[in-house]
Motif scaffolding. Structure first.
Motif, PDB file in Angstrom:
ATOM      1  N   TYR A 147      -8.623   9.017  -7.023  1.00 53.26           N
ATOM      2  CA  TYR A 147      -7.537   8.092  -7.369  1.00 53.26           C
ATOM      3  C   TYR A 147      -6.478   8.023  -6.274  1.00 53.26           C
ATOM      4  O   TYR A 147      -5.991   6.933  -5.951  1.00 53.26           O
ATOM      5  N   VAL A 148      -6.113   9.163  -5.706  1.00 56.86           N
ATOM      6  CA  VAL A 148      -5.096   9.162  -4.646  1.00 56.86           C
ATOM      7  C   VAL A 148      -5.714   9.192  -3.255  1.00 56.86           C
ATOM      8  O   VAL A 148      -5.001   9.230  -2.251  1.00 56.86           O
ATOM      9  N   ASN A 264       1.024  12.935  -3.283  1.00 58.20           N
ATOM     10  CA  ASN A 264       0.889  11.771  -2.406  1.00 58.20           C
ATOM     11  C   ASN A 264      -0.434  11.839  -1.658  1.00 58.20           C
ATOM     12  O   ASN A 264      -0.772  12.871  -1.076  1.00 58.20           O
ATOM     13  N   GLU A 267      -4.512   6.988  -0.651  1.00 58.75           N
ATOM     14  CA  GLU A 267      -4.766   5.769  -1.416  1.00 58.75           C
ATOM     15  C   GLU A 267      -3.798   5.559  -2.578  1.00 58.75           C
ATOM     16  O   GLU A 267      -3.709   4.448  -3.113  1.00 58.75           O
ATOM     17  N   GLY A 268      -3.101   6.624  -2.993  1.00 57.36           N
ATOM     18  CA  GLY A 268      -2.245   6.472  -4.159  1.00 57.36           C
ATOM     19  C   GLY A 268      -1.336   7.653  -4.369  1.00 57.36           C
ATOM     20  O   GLY A 268      -1.336   8.621  -3.591  1.00 57.36           O
ATOM     21  N   ASP A 269      -0.545   7.568  -5.440  1.00 58.72           N
ATOM     22  CA  ASP A 269       0.422   8.604  -5.781  1.00 58.72           C
ATOM     23  C   ASP A 269       0.365   8.880  -7.279  1.00 58.72           C
ATOM     24  O   ASP A 269       0.124   7.966  -8.091  1.00 58.72           O
ATOM     25  N   GLY A 288       1.068   6.841 -12.340  1.00 60.98           N
ATOM     26  CA  GLY A 288       0.297   6.712 -11.115  1.00 60.98           C
ATOM     27  C   GLY A 288       0.350   5.310 -10.549  1.00 60.98           C
ATOM     28  O   GLY A 288       0.668   4.338 -11.249  1.00 60.98           O
ATOM     29  N   LYS A 290      -1.747   3.029  -7.095  1.00 65.90           N
ATOM     30  CA  LYS A 290      -2.642   3.093  -5.937  1.00 65.90           C
ATOM     31  C   LYS A 290      -2.909   1.686  -5.418  1.00 65.90           C
ATOM     32  O   LYS A 290      -2.583   0.689  -6.067  1.00 65.90           O
TER      33      LYS A 290
END
Length: 364
Positions: A147-148, A264, A267-269, A288, A290
Motif C-alpha cells: 500500500y505504501v 511514509n 507510494e503512500g502514507d 491512509g 496513496k
C-alpha cells in the motif's frame, strides 16, 4: 487435555486489577478456556476475588495453584519484579504459562525464563497483545501488500499516561526504575513490538533517556514520590530494509497528541492515532492515502481482523492473543508471541539503554 484449557491466574484483586478488567473478561469470551483457580498472597483477598468472579478454587500461595492438576495454563499478572519467581514455578510444575509483559526485570531474567521453557517443553506466551490489535494486523497486511510501496521512514509520538506529575498507589511502583516497569518497557515496548511486526525489526538505535521530572506526588494525599524511571525516551532507529524512524515517548498526558504513528513510503502514507501511547490498551484509528490522493482519509478495518467478540481494546486485544495461544497449546503452532519473542524485545530495550548511556549508535 480436557475439552477446555484449565486456567489458574496469579494476582487477581477484586474490581481493579489488570487481571480483573482484562484477562478474566477476555478468557470468558472464548470457548477454549475455563478459569479454575485464582491466587493472591492472602486467603481473604483470594476468596473475595474467587467469589466475585465465580471461581471455585482460591489459594493464598502460588505453589498450590501451579500444582493443581486442574490447571493447564498458569497466567502471571503480578508486578514485574515477581515474574521470574512465579513463571519459574509454573514451568517447573510442567504447566503452560502466559506472563504479562515485560517478561523479566531486564534481559537476563527474560533469557533465563525462555531457556527454562524451552528445556521443559511447555508453551510459554508473553502478553504483547498490541500485535493482536485489529489495527496493527491490518497495518501489517497493508504494508506487506505494498500500500505504501517501500517504507522510507516512520515517526512515532506517544504519551506514557503514567510517569507524569502524579500517580496512584497501584501504579506507584512504576516510578522506580529498579522495578523494571517503566515507560520504556511498558507503553514504548508494547507499541514497538506491534510496529516491528509490521515494518521489520530494528537493527540499530541511537537513543537518549532523560528525567525531566525527578519527583511526583502520590494521589490522593499528594505524598512526595521520587521518579527515577525516565519520563523522556527518544530513539532514532534503523529498521531492516533500510527504513529510518524517529520515536519520542514522554511521560504524562499531552493536551494535543498522545498517540501518532505516521509511516511514509514511496507510494503512500499511513497514519494511526489514539488517545494514549499504550497501543495495547486503546482503540486506534487508521487513515491512509496513496497514488494521486492529496491527503490521507479514514480507513475501515475489515471485520476479518477481529476474530473475537467485539469489546473494548484492553479486552479484545488480550482475547485475540488468548485465541492464538489456544491454538498453540492444542496444535503446536507458534502464533501467540512466546518467550523467545519477548527476549527479542528485551534486547531492543537493552540496546536503547546502552546507547543512551554511551551516547553512541548501538546494534540491537
Amino acid at each position: 487435555m480436557a475439552q477446555k484449557i484449565g486456567v489458574g491466574i496469579i494476582g487477581v484483586a477484586p474490581g481493579r486489577s489488570w487481571a480483573a478488567i482484562s484477562h478474566i473478561p477476555a478468557l470468558r469470551s472464548l470457548d477454549d478456556y475455563e478459569i479454575v483457580a485464582l491466587s493472591t498472597t492472602r486467603m481473604e483477598s483470594a476468596r473475595a476475588a474467587a467469589d466475585e468472579f465465580g471461581v471455585d478454587k482460591a489459594y493464598d500461595n502460588h505453589h498450590d495453584l501451579v500444582n493443581d492438576p486442574a490447571v493447564d495454563l498458569v497466567v502471571v499478572t503480578v508486578k514485574v519484579p515477581h515474574h521470574r519467581e512465579l513463571v519459574t514455578a509454573a514451568i517447573q510444575a510442567g504447566k503452560h504459562v502466559y506472563c504479562e509483559w515485560p517478561l523479566g526485570n531486564g534481559l537476563a531474567e527474560a533469557e533465563e525464563m525462555a531457556a527454562l521453557a524451552e528445556a521443559k517443553g511447555v508453551v510459554a506466551a508473553v502478553g504483547m497483545q498490541a500485535r493482536s490489535a485489529p489495527v496493527f494486523r491490518f497495518l501489517k497486511d497493508l504494508i506487506a501488500d505494498g500500500y505504501v510501496g517501500e517504507v522510507l521512514s516512520l515517526s512515532l509520538i506517544g504519551s506514557g499516561m503514567n510517569w507524569g506529575a502524579a500517580v496512584d498507589q497501584p501504579n506507584a511502583y512504576t516510578f522506580d526504575k529498579a522495578n523494571g516497569a517503566t515507560m520504556l518497557s511498558i507503553p514504548f515496548g508494547h507499541t514497538m513490538d506491534a510496529l516491528c511486526q509490521c515494518v521489520g525489526e530494528v537493527k540499530e538505535v541511537e537513543a537518549m533517556l532523560a528525567n525531566r521530572r525527578t519527583s511526583a506526588v502520590l494521589v490522593p494525599d499528594n505524598t512526595p514520590l521520587d521518579l527515577t524511571a525516565e519520563d523522556q525516551v527518544l530513539v532514532n532507529a534503523l529498521f531492516e530494509g533500510g527504513a529510518v524512524g524517529s520515536i519520542h515517548y514522554r511521560g504524562g498526558v499531552s493536551r494535543e497528541t498522545n498517540m501518532l504513528l505516521e509511516i511514509n513510503g514511496t507510494e503512500g502514507d499511513i497514519v494511526i492515532t489514539g488517545p494514549g501511547g499504550h497501543a495495547q490498551l486503546f482503540d486506534l484509528s487508521i487513515s491512509g492515502g496513496k497514488g494521486e490522493d492529496q491527503a490521507v482519509a479514514p480507513m475501515e478495518v475489515p471485520a476479518k481482523y477481529s476474530w473475537t467478540a467485539e469489546a473494548p481494546a484492553l479486552v479484545q486485544n488480550v482475547a485475540q492473543a488468548y485465541a492464538l495461544l489456544a491454538g498453540d497449546i492444542r496444535s503446536g503452532t507458534h502464533d501467540c508471541p512466546d518467550f523467545e519473542e519477548a527476549v527479542k524485545r528485551h534486547r531492543l530495550l537493552s540496546a536503547i539503554e546502552k546507547s543512551a548511556a554511551s551516547g553512541t549508535r548501538t546494534q540491537v
